[in-house]
Write a protein that holds these residues in place. Structure first.
Motif, mmCIF file in Angstrom:
data_model
loop_
_atom_site.group_PDB
_atom_site.id
_atom_site.type_symbol
_atom_site.label_atom_id
_atom_site.label_comp_id
_atom_site.label_asym_id
_atom_site.label_seq_id
_atom_site.Cartn_x
_atom_site.Cartn_y
_atom_site.Cartn_z
ATOM 1 N N CYS A 1 -46.466 -10.475 24.111
ATOM 2 C CA CYS A 1 -46.712 -11.143 22.837
ATOM 3 C C CYS A 1 -45.469 -11.926 22.377
ATOM 4 O O CYS A 1 -44.400 -11.808 22.974
ATOM 5 C CB CYS A 1 -47.127 -10.111 21.790
ATOM 6 S SG CYS A 1 -45.876 -8.836 21.590
ATOM 7 N N ILE B 1 -43.798 -11.971 19.276
ATOM 8 C CA ILE B 1 -42.859 -11.482 18.261
ATOM 9 C C ILE B 1 -41.521 -10.968 18.834
ATOM 10 O O ILE B 1 -40.478 -11.265 18.255
ATOM 11 C CB ILE B 1 -43.526 -10.461 17.293
ATOM 12 C CG1 ILE B 1 -42.559 -10.077 16.172
ATOM 13 C CG2 ILE B 1 -44.037 -9.224 17.989
ATOM 14 C CD1 ILE B 1 -43.175 -9.249 15.048
ATOM 15 N N ILE C 1 -44.817 1.745 17.513
ATOM 16 C CA ILE C 1 -46.186 1.219 17.454
ATOM 17 C C ILE C 1 -46.695 0.764 18.807
ATOM 18 O O ILE C 1 -47.887 0.694 19.010
ATOM 19 C CB ILE C 1 -46.353 0.079 16.430
ATOM 20 C CG1 ILE C 1 -45.433 -1.093 16.760
ATOM 21 C CG2 ILE C 1 -46.113 0.550 15.025
ATOM 22 C CD1 ILE C 1 -45.803 -2.328 15.970
ATOM 23 N N VAL D 1 -43.849 -2.512 23.562
ATOM 24 C CA VAL D 1 -43.010 -3.704 23.430
ATOM 25 C C VAL D 1 -41.928 -3.460 22.386
ATOM 26 O O VAL D 1 -40.733 -3.692 22.621
ATOM 27 C CB VAL D 1 -43.872 -4.943 23.061
ATOM 28 C CG1 VAL D 1 -42.996 -6.155 22.819
ATOM 29 C CG2 VAL D 1 -44.891 -5.223 24.149
ATOM 30 N N ILE D 2 -42.344 -2.960 21.233
ATOM 31 C CA ILE D 2 -41.372 -2.669 20.165
ATOM 32 C C ILE D 2 -40.422 -1.566 20.637
ATOM 33 O O ILE D 2 -39.214 -1.608 20.393
ATOM 34 C CB ILE D 2 -42.120 -2.267 18.868
ATOM 35 C CG1 ILE D 2 -42.770 -3.490 18.236
ATOM 36 C CG2 ILE D 2 -41.205 -1.564 17.872
ATOM 37 C CD1 ILE D 2 -41.840 -4.494 17.576
ATOM 38 N N CYS E 1 -48.939 -6.563 13.195
ATOM 39 C CA CYS E 1 -47.555 -6.587 13.699
ATOM 40 C C CYS E 1 -47.072 -8.028 13.773
ATOM 41 O O CYS E 1 -46.432 -8.524 12.866
ATOM 42 C CB CYS E 1 -47.503 -5.879 15.049
ATOM 43 S SG CYS E 1 -45.893 -6.009 15.823
ATOM 44 N N GLU E 2 -47.398 -8.702 14.861
ATOM 45 C CA GLU E 2 -47.063 -10.130 14.921
ATOM 46 C C GLU E 2 -47.901 -10.827 13.844
ATOM 47 O O GLU E 2 -49.114 -10.637 13.780
ATOM 48 C CB GLU E 2 -47.381 -10.686 16.313
ATOM 49 C CG GLU E 2 -47.033 -12.143 16.454
ATOM 50 C CD GLU E 2 -47.113 -12.605 17.913
ATOM 51 O OE1 GLU E 2 -46.721 -11.847 18.818
ATOM 52 O OE2 GLU E 2 -47.575 -13.730 18.130
ATOM 53 N N PRO F 1 -52.944 -10.851 17.862
ATOM 54 C CA PRO F 1 -51.998 -11.640 18.652
ATOM 55 C C PRO F 1 -52.343 -11.533 20.142
ATOM 56 O O PRO F 1 -52.773 -10.477 20.592
ATOM 57 C CB PRO F 1 -50.648 -10.959 18.388
ATOM 58 C CG PRO F 1 -50.871 -9.993 17.283
ATOM 59 C CD PRO F 1 -52.323 -9.679 17.249
ATOM 60 N N PHE G 1 -52.026 -10.759 23.873
ATOM 61 C CA PHE G 1 -51.327 -9.716 24.632
ATOM 62 C C PHE G 1 -50.959 -8.480 23.811
ATOM 63 O O PHE G 1 -50.066 -7.733 24.189
ATOM 64 C CB PHE G 1 -50.053 -10.268 25.308
ATOM 65 C CG PHE G 1 -50.319 -11.463 26.156
ATOM 66 C CD1 PHE G 1 -51.045 -11.337 27.331
ATOM 67 C CD2 PHE G 1 -49.885 -12.723 25.784
ATOM 68 C CE1 PHE G 1 -51.324 -12.445 28.123
ATOM 69 C CE2 PHE G 1 -50.160 -13.840 26.558
ATOM 70 C CZ PHE G 1 -50.881 -13.703 27.742
ATOM 71 N N CYS G 2 -51.628 -8.301 22.680
ATOM 72 C CA CYS G 2 -51.308 -7.125 21.862
ATOM 73 C C CYS G 2 -52.251 -5.983 22.242
ATOM 74 O O CYS G 2 -53.381 -5.902 21.752
ATOM 75 C CB CYS G 2 -51.438 -7.467 20.383
ATOM 76 S SG CYS G 2 -51.162 -6.035 19.323
ATOM 77 N N PRO H 1 -52.348 -2.709 21.463
ATOM 78 C CA PRO H 1 -52.894 -1.820 20.443
ATOM 79 C C PRO H 1 -54.059 -2.450 19.675
ATOM 80 O O PRO H 1 -55.091 -1.809 19.473
ATOM 81 C CB PRO H 1 -51.711 -1.560 19.496
ATOM 82 C CG PRO H 1 -50.505 -1.892 20.276
ATOM 83 C CD PRO H 1 -50.896 -2.912 21.288
ATOM 84 N N ASN I 1 -47.305 -3.301 29.666
ATOM 85 C CA ASN I 1 -46.171 -3.474 28.764
ATOM 86 C C ASN I 1 -45.158 -2.352 28.887
ATOM 87 O O ASN I 1 -43.966 -2.550 28.633
ATOM 88 C CB ASN I 1 -46.648 -3.513 27.306
ATOM 89 C CG ASN I 1 -47.278 -4.842 26.956
ATOM 90 O OD1 ASN I 1 -47.109 -5.814 27.676
ATOM 91 N ND2 ASN I 1 -48.012 -4.886 25.868
HETATM 92 S S1 SF4 Z 1 -47.956 -4.267 18.288
HETATM 93 FE FE1 SF4 Z 1 -48.815 -5.956 19.398
HETATM 94 S S2 SF4 Z 1 -47.864 -7.785 18.560
HETATM 95 FE FE2 SF4 Z 1 -46.591 -6.029 17.984
HETATM 96 S S3 SF4 Z 1 -45.031 -5.934 19.523
HETATM 97 FE FE3 SF4 Z 1 -46.687 -4.545 20.108
HETATM 98 S S4 SF4 Z 1 -47.985 -5.754 21.460
HETATM 99 FE FE4 SF4 Z 1 -46.652 -7.178 20.344
#
Ligand code: SF4
Ligand code: SF4
Lengths: 389, 427
Positions: A79, A81, A105, A108-109, A246-247, A335, A337-338, A340, B368
């Motif tokens: 994604c 962000i 969350i 990625v984060i 999120c994003e 978003p 590729f998100c 969740p 991811n």
């Molecule tokens: S919650 Fe979704 S938009 Fe936010 S960082 Fe994770 S994958 Fe990317």
């Protein structure tokens, strides 16, 4: 009191100030003040407030930050962000921030927190593992411990000890903040034409950037203005927008939704601000310092893609929301590729189908610039609902 | 490649038999009444499942086998038709697709439905979403959530262990007791864990043999077979101990003879490049993918992927005397539950310890958990060790994202770079 249009202009300016000017000014007024940046979705800002700190929401660069270096950190199928947050970090936008919090969350984060750790950003980088067990002496205890770790980090910087009195004061301020936000959403539910969805977005987002005391004042004024009979209703349908917790969607997208004939009466854009759905209780005598904050998270959180939901399925809660907000349809906007958000959509959409709730879905990226196709899609969606009603 | 026909090593035969016997047991559950627990490879506490006489099923392994059997594309497309996005983890979609197509496993038998969904939520958020999806497909089946805290602070703290042990005691074990009808027997679990500990030691010894030049094994392409039994439900079993002892013995024989790794086309004769790889492999074109490496004389001396089901490099072994703490610490110590700095350290140690010439990332489009942060890991290793780094992309089970020519071109340039570097350092 300022005129509504002036308040809205101020909020818009603050909301997208990627230099975090107001927070930095606030910090410069007292040597003991700290700024802690936090990523979506939720963090109990009360505890930092009680430690003479201010939490600032890091919501990405949106469509206002050109990505030059950030792309070198993330593959194209991740994604947007994290790359804009990296761009902001590498360009020094967070330079006077003392610490960073990465709520758990998604992967990625989570891995972005590791990147900040490696780059040595701030005086601390805390990945906040929110419990997925909601029993007080299990998940609750773990959560309190996580929060205490954050307070310990802040203490190392400013030596301010959080007392129950200080925390109770902060809890009151943030309860007020959430109450005012609820009021704005409730008024808009009845009279959505009094404030556009983009205006609401700016107002809520401004709260991520300024001291809560100032934000509460803004909210009080907004509530006053929109309690008056202003603006004319349009023949719009009423929708809830889900998936953008999120994003953040570009404001152009939010405007497009309304221009295409929909009043957005509920959304999850800045979910963290409204995460706790009831007032947090003051700390009871004999309770641990963080027990009330923890109780609120375990018992009064909203539903979300980042929380395990087997005991209280999210589709049930979405359907309930649809009833309370009296909406005509749902816009699933996630978003690209998100995981969740997107992995929730088949579940939520199936519930919509079973319950005859109409919906539409599309993907966006925080820097999407073209809305023509989306506008047509939403226009057709809202027209079809109007024809059916 | 040596021209000799590849004869199956004894360990390969044992492994096949083990997997076949588990499939058979699973296909007989209606008769035997054994209960079935679906769970995940990272945070794979199959010892506890076995302590209740239940059988584990791993949707991830079903998905990878579907990929290898070229069935995944249809499954993924079917899941997409049901509303799953193109952008999400393809393991989930492959699993959902397999389920709606009758849940037929690799041996051709129907995989029995779960009696319990053990959501050991370790190192990947998608696991949670995956089992939320399965919960809707099997609404009557209970879910036991075991939240594994992330090693964000570079270590496992007592509070983290305590949190997990409490969840095991109050959430997981009671649900297992209810589903299986058996009482929790700590002595039985200790006995099982004793065997786990032996197996963990053997696995580490096996992967350590890549210190030899030539390396007697490929720690990625063959490595995924080696970790098969321990990841696929055999933790803590006598079969696993026997298998790993046999495998280790065979590998030591290869070391003694100075032999290189066995590939599908025979023994690799000349070891030109030694690599460490980060990221899962592609399963839909696994043989072709492997061939791209061995044809060019590249052997993988260590890989992060073989550590998803447990990391033993840093000395961690289960302690049978502290059974629940051990299970907790084992979960927290899986590769994707390590923070980025820890991953960099681990990979850096592997590069040094196993004398690698280069580091390669196979970035998986839909994962991811691995992919986010890989470019940072690459940069760090390049800076820290001044080692050549390479990057290729594919997907686990979605064949639409496997481009043979792209990967080949990138690998060829990478190997050219390694070649030049070798020539330069020889001079
Ligand atoms: S919650 Fe979704 S938009 Fe936010 S960082 Fe994770 S994958 Fe990317
Ligand atoms: S995102 Fe990666 S680790 Fe997670 S379930 Fe999918 S393939 Fe496995």
């Amino acid at each position: 009191m300022e005129a509504l249009k002036d308040i809205l202009a101020t909020c818009e300016e603050i909301a997208f100030d990627l230099n975090f000017t107001r927070a930095k000014e606030w910090k410069s007024q007292d040597d003991n003040r700290v700024i802690v940046g936090y990523m979506p979705i939720y963090f109990p800002r009360e505890i930092i407030h009680a430690a003479n700190g201010m939490t600032v929401g890091i919501l990405g660069g949106g469509d206002r930050k050109m990505i030059i270096k950030g792309d070198a950190y993330y593959q194209s199928y991740i994604c947007h962000i994290p790359r804009s947050i990296m761009e902001l970090a590498l360009d020094g936008h967070f330079d006077s921030f003392d610490g960073f919090i990465f709520p758990s969350i998604c992967d990625v984060i989570r891995n972005l927190s590791g990147t900040f750790q490696i780059l040595g950003k701030g005086k601390f980088v805390k990945y906040m593992d929110y419990p997925q067990n909601f029993v007080a002496n299990i998940g609750g205890e773990f959560y309190e411990n996580e929060l205490q770790n954050v307070l310990d980090e802040v203490y190392k910087i400013n030596h301010v000890k959080v007392t129950p009195e200080k925390l109770n004061h902060s809890i009151k301020l943030f309860n007020k903040n959430r109450e005012l936000l609820r009021k704005i959403y409730d008024i808009r539910q009845e009279f959505p034409w009094r404030l556009t969805a983009a205006d609401v977005y700016h107002i809520v987002r401004a709260g991520y950037m300024i001291p809560v005391e100032e934000h509460n004042q803004i909210l009080e004024d907004v509530v006053y203005h929109i309690s008056q009979d202003i603006n004319e209703p349009l023949d719009n349908i009423r929708v809830v927008v889900m998936g953008a917790f999120c994003e953040q969607p570009p404001v152009g997208l939010i405007k497009t939704i309304e221009l295409a004939g929909c009043y957005v009466v509920e959304d999850d854009f800045l979910l963290g601000a409204r995460w706790i759905q009831k007032d947090i209780q003051e700390i009871k005598a004999g309770g641990t310092l963080l027990s009330s904050i923890s109780y609120a998270f375990l018992n009064n959180s909203t539903y979300s893609s980042s929380l395990y939901d087997a005991e209280d399925p999210k589709e049930r809660r979405l359907l309930e929301l649809i009833k309370t907000r009296k909406v005509d349809g749902i816009i699933f906007a996630a978003p690209s590729f998100c995981d969740p958000a997107l992995l929730d959509h088949p579940i939520l959409q199936k519930a919509c189908e079973v319950n005859n709730v109409r919906y539409i879905s599309f993907l966006f990226s925080e820097n999407t610039g073209q809305f023509k196709v989306i506008k047509e899609q939403i226009g057709t969606f809202s027209d079809s609902i109007k024809l059916w009603e | 490649m040596s021209k000799e026909v590849v004869s199956k090593e004894k360990s390969m035969i044992i492994q096949k038999e083990m997997i076949a016997s588990l499939s058979k047991e699973l296909s007989n559950v209606k008769k035997t009444g054994k209960k079935v627990v679906y769970t995940f490879v990272p945070g794979n506490i199959s010892e506890l499942i076995r302590a209740f006489d239940m059988l584990p099923v791993y949707p991830e392994i079903n998905a990878l086998q579907s990929g290898m059997r070229k069935k995944s594309e249809k499954f993924i497309r079917d899941a997409e038709k049901m509303g799953h996005s193109e952008d999400v983890c393809t393991y989930v979609k492959c699993d959902v697709g397999m389920m709606i197509n009758g849940n037929v496993g690799s041996g051709g038998d129907v995989v029995p439905p779960p009696d319990l969904l053990l959501l050991s939520y370790t190192g990947c958020f998608t696991f949670m979403k995956w089992f939320e999806t399965l919960k809707r497909l099997y609404p009557e089946v209970p879910v036991a959530m075991l939240h594994t805290p992330y090693q964000a602070g570079h270590k496992i703290t007592p509070e983290m262990t305590d949190y997990m042990v409490k969840q095991l005691k109050t959430e997981v074990i009671p649900k297992m007791e209810k589903v299986s009808g058996n009482k929790y027997d700590e002595n039985k679990l200790k006995e099982i864990l004793r065997k786990t500990s032996i197996t963990e030691d053997l696995i580490m010894k096996i992967f350590d043999t890549t210190k030899n030049i030539p390396s007697p094994i490929d720690a990625y392409f063959a490595g995924v077979y080696y970790i098969g039994p321990i990841n696929n439900g055999f933790r803590g079993t006598q079969e696993a101990v026997d298998y790993y002892q046999m495998l280790y013995k065979e590998i030591l024989e290869r070391v003694e003879k100075g032999l290189g790794p066995i590939t599908p086309e025979g023994v690799m004769e000349e070891e030109k490049f030694r690599l460490v790889i980060e990221g899962p492999p592609n399963w839909t074109h696994f043989r072709e993918f492997w061939k791209l490496f061995y044809d060019l004389g590249a052997v993988i001396v260590a890989s992060s992927y073989t550590k998803v089901g447990g990391v033993y490099d840093n000395g961690f072994r289960v302690d049978p005397e502290k059974p629940l703490e051990s299970l907790a610490n084992y979960c927290m110590n899986c590769y994707t539950n390590l923070n980025l700095e820890q991953r960099v350290e681990l990979l850096s140690d592997c590069i040094t310890k196993y004398h690698a010439d280069g580091f390669m990332v196979n970035s998986i489009k839909s994962c991811n958990s691995f992919s986010a942060g890989q470019l940072m890991i690459m940069r760090q290793l390049e800076e820290k060790l001044e080692i050549p780094v390479g990057f290729i992309e594919s997907d686990l089970v979605d064949p639409r994202y496997f481009s043979y020519s792209n990967i080949k071109n990138r690998l060829e340039s990478f190997f050219q770079m390694l070649e030049q570097r070798k020539l330069y350092s020889d001079k």
